[in-house]
Design a protein around this motif. Structure first.
Motif, mmCIF file in Angstrom:
data_model
loop_
_atom_site.group_PDB
_atom_site.id
_atom_site.type_symbol
_atom_site.label_atom_id
_atom_site.label_comp_id
_atom_site.label_asym_id
_atom_site.label_seq_id
_atom_site.Cartn_x
_atom_site.Cartn_y
_atom_site.Cartn_z
ATOM 1 N N TYR A 88 0.805 -1.217 0.000
ATOM 2 C CA TYR A 88 0.000 0.000 0.000
ATOM 3 C C TYR A 88 0.843 1.274 0.000
ATOM 4 C CZ TYR A 88 -3.604 -3.336 1.343
ATOM 5 O OH TYR A 88 -4.454 -4.412 1.380
ATOM 6 N N ASP A 90 3.211 4.081 -1.623
ATOM 7 C CA ASP A 90 3.484 4.661 -2.934
ATOM 8 C C ASP A 90 4.927 5.156 -3.018
ATOM 9 O OD1 ASP A 90 3.168 5.658 -5.491
ATOM 10 O OD2 ASP A 90 2.269 7.540 -4.816
ATOM 11 N N THR A 91 5.293 6.096 -2.155
ATOM 12 C CA THR A 91 6.653 6.636 -2.167
ATOM 13 C C THR A 91 7.211 6.684 -0.750
ATOM 14 O OG1 THR A 91 5.876 8.921 -1.981
ATOM 15 C CG2 THR A 91 6.207 8.045 -4.212
ATOM 16 N N SER A 133 4.044 8.089 1.522
ATOM 17 C CA SER A 133 2.707 8.296 0.946
ATOM 18 C C SER A 133 2.127 6.938 0.570
ATOM 19 C CB SER A 133 2.778 9.199 -0.288
ATOM 20 O OG SER A 133 3.576 8.610 -1.298
ATOM 21 N N THR A 135 -1.027 4.445 -1.340
ATOM 22 C CA THR A 135 -1.905 4.361 -2.515
ATOM 23 C C THR A 135 -3.373 4.303 -2.124
ATOM 24 O OG1 THR A 135 -1.646 1.943 -2.498
ATOM 25 C CG2 THR A 135 -0.129 3.203 -3.885
#
Length: 239
Positions: A88, A90-91, A133, A135
């Motif tokens: 889950y 993102d970055t 971050s 998703t």
């Protein structure tokens, strides 16, 4: 061939005449269907706009993991790796103490007293951190628990799960989007059903009022297609 053309012409002309004859019912049916289509279109536009708003707001929500001063690089890297391996996430971005202090000073450059306090406290006053971050915002708490594990107690000072006001705004936008979607489809379904009832009753009334004419045509040897044709043309015009 000529007889077929004459019959075809009669079918179309009669169907159009019947449609015009029931003009008020025709206008009512078309108006109701237009309302149903407009509701569906408005729902689609609102859903796209709300989705874009949620996406933009989501960019402002990040998990901030503040590290203890002098955290070994290998321990910080291990935590970052575990974040990156989560489905889950993102970055993942590491922010050093120097970068964090520069960002803090840039954000509060108008507050001289605060800046003086930071200068007196030294560079260790603003800790290094890891910004993550996700998703899926619904999984932000689950991802945040990674940094709260017992094995990271020695290097993690605090964990912040984004701005509360932004999260509340996103939750309200998502709830509004769901409500609008459901209400729009229910309203569109009702209007579509009403318009179909109007069209059905219009055709039924046309057949009922012309039953003597239909009976005469049958006695004269008219085929079922010849009798049915005008009603199919009228229904097609409604469609």
């Amino acid at each position: 061939m000529r007889r077929k053309l004459i019959a075809l012409r009669r079918i179309f002309s009669t169907g159009i005449t019947n449609f015009v004859r029931n003009s008020w019912l025709s206008i009512a049916a078309i108006a109701v269907m237009i309302v149903a289509i407009m509701i569906i279109l408005s729902s689609f536009v609102i859903n796209v706009a709300t989705h874009n708003i949620i996406s933009e707001l989501s960019k402002n929500i990040k998990i901030s993991v503040y590290l203890v001063n002098d955290t070994p690089a290998k321990d910080s890297q291990a935590l970052q790796t575990e974040f990156k391996n989560n489905q889950y996430v993102d970055t993942v971005k590491y922010i050093s103490q120097e970068e964090a202090q520069k960002a803090f000073i840039s954000s509060y450059n108008n507050d001289q007293q605060l800046l003086q306090g930071i200068a007196l406290a030294g560079g260790d006053s603003v800790p290094a951190s890891i910004e993550v971050s996700v998703t899926d915002l619904s999984k932000i708490n689950e991802v945040g628990k990674i940094a709260k594990q017992d094995k990271y107690i020695g290097i993690v000072e605090d964990v912040s799960l984004g701005k509360t006001d932004v999260q509340k705004t996103i939750d309200r936008a998502a709830a509004t989007q769901k409500f609008i979607t459901r209400a729009s489809f229910i309203a569109a379904g009702i209007f579509a059903f009403v318009s179909m009832l109007i069209i059905f009753n219009t055709i039924r009334m046309a057949i009922f009022t012309r039953q003597d004419e239909i009976r005469t045509e049958k006695l004269l040897g008219a085929t079922r297609g010849y009798i049915r044709g005008p009603f199919l043309v009228e229904s097609s015009i409604y469609g």
